[in-house]
Motif scaffolding. Sequence first.
Motif, PDB file in Angstrom:
ATOM      1  N   ILE A 111      -3.087   6.273  -8.094  1.00 47.34           N
ATOM      2  CA  ILE A 111      -2.811   7.593  -8.640  1.00 47.34           C
ATOM      3  C   ILE A 111      -3.808   8.586  -8.064  1.00 47.34           C
ATOM      4  CG2 ILE A 111      -2.793   8.990 -10.751  1.00 47.34           C
ATOM      5  CD1 ILE A 111      -1.984   6.449 -12.254  1.00 47.34           C
TER       6      ILE A 111
ATOM      7  N   HIS B 145      -7.673   5.522 -10.200  1.00 44.12           N
ATOM      8  CA  HIS B 145      -7.283   6.804  -9.644  1.00 44.12           C
ATOM      9  C   HIS B 145      -8.331   7.314  -8.660  1.00 44.12           C
ATOM     10  CE1 HIS B 145      -9.886   7.663 -13.113  1.00 44.12           C
ATOM     11  NE2 HIS B 145     -10.280   8.727 -12.424  1.00 44.12           N
TER      12      HIS B 145
ATOM     13  N   ASP C 292       1.440   5.501   1.667  1.00 45.54           N
ATOM     14  CA  ASP C 292       2.475   4.676   1.047  1.00 45.54           C
ATOM     15  C   ASP C 292       1.954   3.962  -0.193  1.00 45.54           C
ATOM     16  OD1 ASP C 292       4.338   5.401   2.949  1.00 45.54           O
ATOM     17  OD2 ASP C 292       3.967   3.659   4.230  1.00 45.54           O
ATOM     18  N   GLU C 293       0.629   3.832  -0.310  1.00 43.75           N
ATOM     19  CA  GLU C 293       0.030   3.190  -1.475  1.00 43.75           C
ATOM     20  C   GLU C 293      -0.030   4.124  -2.686  1.00 43.75           C
ATOM     21  OE1 GLU C 293      -3.667   0.956  -0.702  1.00 43.75           O
ATOM     22  OE2 GLU C 293      -3.329   1.453   1.419  1.00 43.75           O
TER      23      GLU C 293
ATOM     24  N   THR D 273       1.259   6.016  -5.647  1.00 39.91           N
ATOM     25  CA  THR D 273       2.427   5.852  -6.509  1.00 39.91           C
ATOM     26  C   THR D 273       2.698   7.081  -7.371  1.00 39.91           C
ATOM     27  OG1 THR D 273       1.006   4.794  -8.157  1.00 39.91           O
ATOM     28  CG2 THR D 273       2.183   3.349  -6.615  1.00 39.91           C
ATOM     29  N   ALA D 274       1.660   7.863  -7.652  1.00 38.34           N
ATOM     30  CA  ALA D 274       1.834   9.043  -8.501  1.00 38.34           C
ATOM     31  C   ALA D 274       0.739  10.053  -8.208  1.00 38.34           C
ATOM     32  CB  ALA D 274       1.808   8.659  -9.979  1.00 38.34           C
TER      33      ALA D 274
ATOM     34  N   ALA E  74       6.173   9.079  -3.774  1.00 39.13           N
ATOM     35  CA  ALA E  74       5.517   8.888  -5.066  1.00 39.13           C
ATOM     36  C   ALA E  74       6.065   9.866  -6.104  1.00 39.13           C
ATOM     37  CB  ALA E  74       4.010   9.104  -4.909  1.00 39.13           C
TER      38      ALA E  74
ATOM     39  N   ALA F 262       4.529   4.968 -13.256  1.00 40.40           N
ATOM     40  CA  ALA F 262       4.868   4.909 -11.840  1.00 40.40           C
ATOM     41  C   ALA F 262       3.926   3.955 -11.110  1.00 40.40           C
ATOM     42  CB  ALA F 262       4.781   6.307 -11.232  1.00 40.40           C
ATOM     43  N   HIS F 263       2.647   3.956 -11.515  1.00 44.74           N
ATOM     44  CA  HIS F 263       1.648   3.087 -10.905  1.00 44.74           C
ATOM     45  C   HIS F 263       1.969   1.613 -11.138  1.00 44.74           C
ATOM     46  CE1 HIS F 263      -2.248   1.585  -9.636  1.00 44.74           C
ATOM     47  NE2 HIS F 263      -2.482   1.083 -10.846  1.00 44.74           N
TER      48      HIS F 263
ATOM     49  N   GLY G 147       4.954   0.488 -11.864  1.00 42.25           N
ATOM     50  CA  GLY G 147       6.321   0.166 -11.465  1.00 42.25           C
ATOM     51  C   GLY G 147       7.243   0.020 -12.645  1.00 42.25           C
TER      52      GLY G 147
END
Length: 307
Positions: A2, A27, A60-61, A63-64, A101, A297-298, A300
């Motif tokens: 994040i 984060h 790409d890593e 996620t949010a 993301a 989101a992190h 999934g």
Amino acid sequence: MILFYGCRDDEPLSRAVDAAREAGVGHIVLDQNRLAHYDLVFGPGLGDRLRAEGRSLSLDEVTAVYARPLVPPATAGGPTAQARTDAFHRWFTEWLDVAGALVVNRPAAMESNGSKPYQAQLIARAGFAVPDTLVTDDPDEVRAFRDLHGRIVYKSISGIRSVVRELTVEDESRLHLVRGLPTQFQAYVPGRDVRVHVVDGRTFATAVDSPAIDYRYAHRDGLGAELSPCVLPGDVVRRSVALSAALGLPLSGIDLRVRPDGEWVCFEVNPMPAYTFYESHTGQRIAAALVALLAGAHMGGPAPAGV
């Protein structure tokens, strides 16, 4: 991973970062005061990577992202550092619009607030009443509009924050100024203000009792404002959630007023709300809900229990 993007001394951002830390959610904070020290790498064969705060990771890593992309401050270190700051900010905010993301909120989605008259049309489509509105640079049209409605207020057309004021007799001598600056005038709506924050379909409603035309600046007129949590009617909840979704905003601040006759009027939707003002007065856990959204989101899926 994040990301939080904005200025560390910006209260809504710092509160969200604190909530992530309290929840144990991993984060990285990208501080706009330190952009000259960060790198973005784009290109075939190179991979799209971010290097910041001693970390290097593929985009790409990510996620949010919770982004409050304020205008970057002037950077110490001369023109080279300033150029790096400006370039990073430009490229990163452009990436936010295309990132895979979850982004709260994408810059493109926030643009609806750049034109209040345009956004008002979207609000009306969501089923809310909107005030009768005039956008003009003609003083005679303003006078006719005031004669029609009796009491009118004025504000800026753009998304730049402005103080809402009632047009008074004293303003008559300044009406000629609208010839150089088209202004939005609206019929005054009596009633009680309610700010609704929508976070991924959840609503947090705050009633505001104040004699001020614009309660955010009540202190400037020697007035006060009392904030308290309140419960919305079901149909107002549904319309608020639908409006936020229609604008593509996982997080929004919706400004409503409930008239004495029970009709709900919507003034505008803030795509980058300063929710901490309301959270601090009501105890509503808006920051925690925001972090839960990001963490979902992190992870999934749904946010971990207790976030």
